[in-house]
Write a protein that holds these residues in place. Structure first.
Motif, PDB file in Angstrom:
ATOM      1  N   ASP A  23       0.798  -1.226   0.000  1.00 58.78           N
ATOM      2  CA  ASP A  23       0.000   0.000   0.000  1.00 58.78           C
ATOM      3  C   ASP A  23       0.831   1.276   0.000  1.00 58.78           C
ATOM      4  N   ARG A  24       2.023   1.218   0.577  1.00 59.12           N
ATOM      5  CA  ARG A  24       2.836   2.428   0.700  1.00 59.12           C
ATOM      6  C   ARG A  24       4.288   2.036   0.929  1.00 59.12           C
ATOM      7  N   ILE A  25       5.176   2.861   0.437  1.00 57.87           N
ATOM      8  CA  ILE A  25       6.601   2.735   0.758  1.00 57.87           C
ATOM      9  C   ILE A  25       6.941   3.926   1.643  1.00 57.87           C
ATOM     10  N   ARG A  26       7.375   3.638   2.842  1.00 58.30           N
ATOM     11  CA  ARG A  26       7.680   4.700   3.806  1.00 58.30           C
ATOM     12  C   ARG A  26       9.045   5.327   3.567  1.00 58.30           C
ATOM     13  N   GLU A  27      10.017   4.481   3.245  1.00 60.44           N
ATOM     14  CA  GLU A  27      11.370   4.989   2.992  1.00 60.44           C
ATOM     15  C   GLU A  27      12.130   3.977   2.163  1.00 60.44           C
ATOM     16  N   TRP A  28      13.095   4.467   1.423  1.00 60.71           N
ATOM     17  CA  TRP A  28      13.951   3.564   0.653  1.00 60.71           C
ATOM     18  C   TRP A  28      15.268   4.257   0.341  1.00 60.71           C
ATOM     19  N   GLU A  29      16.280   3.428   0.250  1.00 56.80           N
ATOM     20  CA  GLU A  29      17.624   3.876  -0.097  1.00 56.80           C
ATOM     21  C   GLU A  29      18.069   3.018  -1.275  1.00 56.80           C
ATOM     22  N   SER A  30      18.264   3.640  -2.412  1.00 54.62           N
ATOM     23  CA  SER A  30      18.529   2.929  -3.659  1.00 54.62           C
ATOM     24  C   SER A  30      19.614   1.860  -3.492  1.00 54.62           C
ATOM     25  N   GLY A  31      19.251   0.627  -3.868  1.00 59.12           N
ATOM     26  CA  GLY A  31      20.190  -0.485  -3.833  1.00 59.12           C
ATOM     27  C   GLY A  31      20.557  -0.991  -2.454  1.00 59.12           C
ATOM     28  N   GLN A  32      19.931  -0.445  -1.398  1.00 67.24           N
ATOM     29  CA  GLN A  32      20.332  -0.792  -0.028  1.00 67.24           C
ATOM     30  C   GLN A  32      19.202  -1.348   0.832  1.00 67.24           C
ATOM     31  N   ARG A  33      18.116  -0.571   0.967  1.00 63.35           N
ATOM     32  CA  ARG A  33      17.058  -0.969   1.907  1.00 63.35           C
ATOM     33  C   ARG A  33      15.752  -0.284   1.545  1.00 63.35           C
ATOM     34  N   ILE A  34      14.652  -0.840   2.110  1.00 62.05           N
ATOM     35  CA  ILE A  34      13.324  -0.286   1.859  1.00 62.05           C
ATOM     36  C   ILE A  34      12.404  -0.660   3.015  1.00 62.05           C
ATOM     37  N   VAL A  35      11.422   0.188   3.274  1.00 61.04           N
ATOM     38  CA  VAL A  35      10.396  -0.076   4.280  1.00 61.04           C
ATOM     39  C   VAL A  35       9.044   0.129   3.613  1.00 61.04           C
ATOM     40  N   GLY A  36       8.213  -0.924   3.614  1.00 63.17           N
ATOM     41  CA  GLY A  36       6.900  -0.861   2.971  1.00 63.17           C
ATOM     42  C   GLY A  36       5.789  -1.258   3.921  1.00 63.17           C
ATOM     43  N   ILE A  37       4.558  -0.876   3.552  1.00 65.72           N
ATOM     44  CA  ILE A  37       3.378  -1.089   4.390  1.00 65.72           C
ATOM     45  C   ILE A  37       2.309  -1.861   3.623  1.00 65.72           C
ATOM     46  N   LYS A  38       1.666  -2.794   4.310  1.00 66.69           N
ATOM     47  CA  LYS A  38       0.476  -3.486   3.824  1.00 66.69           C
ATOM     48  C   LYS A  38      -0.569  -3.390   4.917  1.00 66.69           C
ATOM     49  N   ASN A  39      -1.694  -2.728   4.615  1.00 63.45           N
ATOM     50  CA  ASN A  39      -2.809  -2.666   5.550  1.00 63.45           C
ATOM     51  C   ASN A  39      -3.682  -3.900   5.339  1.00 63.45           C
ATOM     52  N   VAL A  40      -3.869  -4.670   6.372  1.00 64.33           N
ATOM     53  CA  VAL A  40      -4.629  -5.916   6.284  1.00 64.33           C
ATOM     54  C   VAL A  40      -6.068  -5.624   6.703  1.00 64.33           C
ATOM     55  N   THR A  41      -7.007  -5.838   5.769  1.00 63.60           N
ATOM     56  CA  THR A  41      -8.404  -5.530   6.047  1.00 63.60           C
ATOM     57  C   THR A  41      -9.265  -6.792   6.002  1.00 63.60           C
ATOM     58  N   ALA A  42     -10.396  -6.747   6.678  1.00 67.17           N
ATOM     59  CA  ALA A  42     -11.289  -7.905   6.764  1.00 67.17           C
ATOM     60  C   ALA A  42     -11.897  -8.277   5.426  1.00 67.17           C
ATOM     61  N   ASN A  43     -11.924  -7.350   4.461  1.00 60.58           N
ATOM     62  CA  ASN A  43     -12.538  -7.657   3.165  1.00 60.58           C
ATOM     63  C   ASN A  43     -11.554  -8.230   2.149  1.00 60.58           C
ATOM     64  N   GLU A  44     -10.381  -8.635   2.576  1.00 57.71           N
ATOM     65  CA  GLU A  44      -9.434  -9.292   1.665  1.00 57.71           C
ATOM     66  C   GLU A  44     -10.056 -10.616   1.223  1.00 57.71           C
ATOM     67  N   PRO A  45      -9.978 -10.942  -0.080  1.00 62.53           N
ATOM     68  CA  PRO A  45     -10.673 -12.138  -0.569  1.00 62.53           C
ATOM     69  C   PRO A  45     -10.193 -13.452   0.053  1.00 62.53           C
ATOM     70  N   PHE A  46      -8.939 -13.533   0.450  1.00 60.04           N
ATOM     71  CA  PHE A  46      -8.425 -14.796   0.993  1.00 60.04           C
ATOM     72  C   PHE A  46      -9.012 -15.132   2.360  1.00 60.04           C
ATOM     73  N   PHE A  47      -9.534 -14.132   3.083  1.00 61.28           N
ATOM     74  CA  PHE A  47     -10.087 -14.402   4.405  1.00 61.28           C
ATOM     75  C   PHE A  47     -11.383 -15.218   4.349  1.00 61.28           C
ATOM     76  N   GLN A  48     -12.052 -15.264   3.207  1.00 59.93           N
ATOM     77  CA  GLN A  48     -13.277 -16.061   3.096  1.00 59.93           C
ATOM     78  C   GLN A  48     -12.993 -17.538   3.367  1.00 59.93           C
ATOM     79  N   GLY A  49     -11.821 -18.000   2.963  1.00 61.94           N
ATOM     80  CA  GLY A  49     -11.523 -19.412   3.132  1.00 61.94           C
ATOM     81  C   GLY A  49     -10.372 -19.709   4.069  1.00 61.94           C
ATOM     82  N   HIS A  50      -9.735 -18.683   4.630  1.00 61.27           N
ATOM     83  CA  HIS A  50      -8.535 -18.903   5.462  1.00 61.27           C
ATOM     84  C   HIS A  50      -8.632 -18.075   6.734  1.00 61.27           C
TER      85      HIS A  50
END
Length: 152
Positions: A23-50
């Motif tokens: 959903d978002r990249i908070r920070e990144w340093e080219s070729g070195q490191r990155i910090v990313g975000i995934k918001n987990v919501t109840a309406n994700e399709p995989f939750f119907q069966g898992h």
């Protein structure tokens, strides 16, 4: 480097709903490191069966989200010429520490261990708040070929 929002991510990754898991990249340093975000919501399709009545995000999708964040780093670190294609080539040492449930926000911290073109080796960690929920080594290959050429 500045944050990347969903519009920026859509320009970089070929994934689309329901398989885009960043959903978002908070920070990144080219070729070195990155910090990313995934918001987990109840309406994700995989939750119907898992799993019905006890929704838990599948571990393989946590790893996929981790790989997608690493892919953003590879795309942002690629030379300006051509359109890179990133392929996941391996996942090693994967460990799952806690379940991820609706309402959680996954924070992925990925550091490059080694780069030898066209291969990347990265150490990824996924957190919910301060709790480590998953860690793995991810390898990927970055090429300059066009996605249309790969599907022949």
């Amino acid at each position: 480097m500045p944050e990347l929002d969903i519009g920026d991510i859509l320009q970089l990754l070929p994934h689309r709903y329901p398989f885009l898991l960043v959903d978002r990249i908070r920070e990144w340093e080219s070729g070195q490191r990155i910090v990313g975000i995934k918001n987990v919501t109840a309406n994700e399709p995989f939750f119907q069966g898992h799993f019905p009545g006890r929704p838990i995000m599948p571990g393989v999708l946590i790893l996929e989200a981790m790989a997608q964040v690493g892919g953003v780093l590879a795309f942002k670190s690629a030379p300006a010429t051509g359109k890179p294609v990133v392929y996941l080539t391996g996942v090693d040492q994967a460990k799952f520490r806690r379940p991820v449930i609706p309402g959680d926000q996954l924070r992925f911290e990925i550091d490059v261990i080694k780069r030898r073109q066209p291969f990347w080796k990265m150490q990824g960690r996924a957190f919910v708040e301060t709790n480590l929920v998953c860690e793995a080594e991810i390898t990927a290959m970055v090429t300059d070929e066009k996605a249309e050429d790969v599907n022949r």
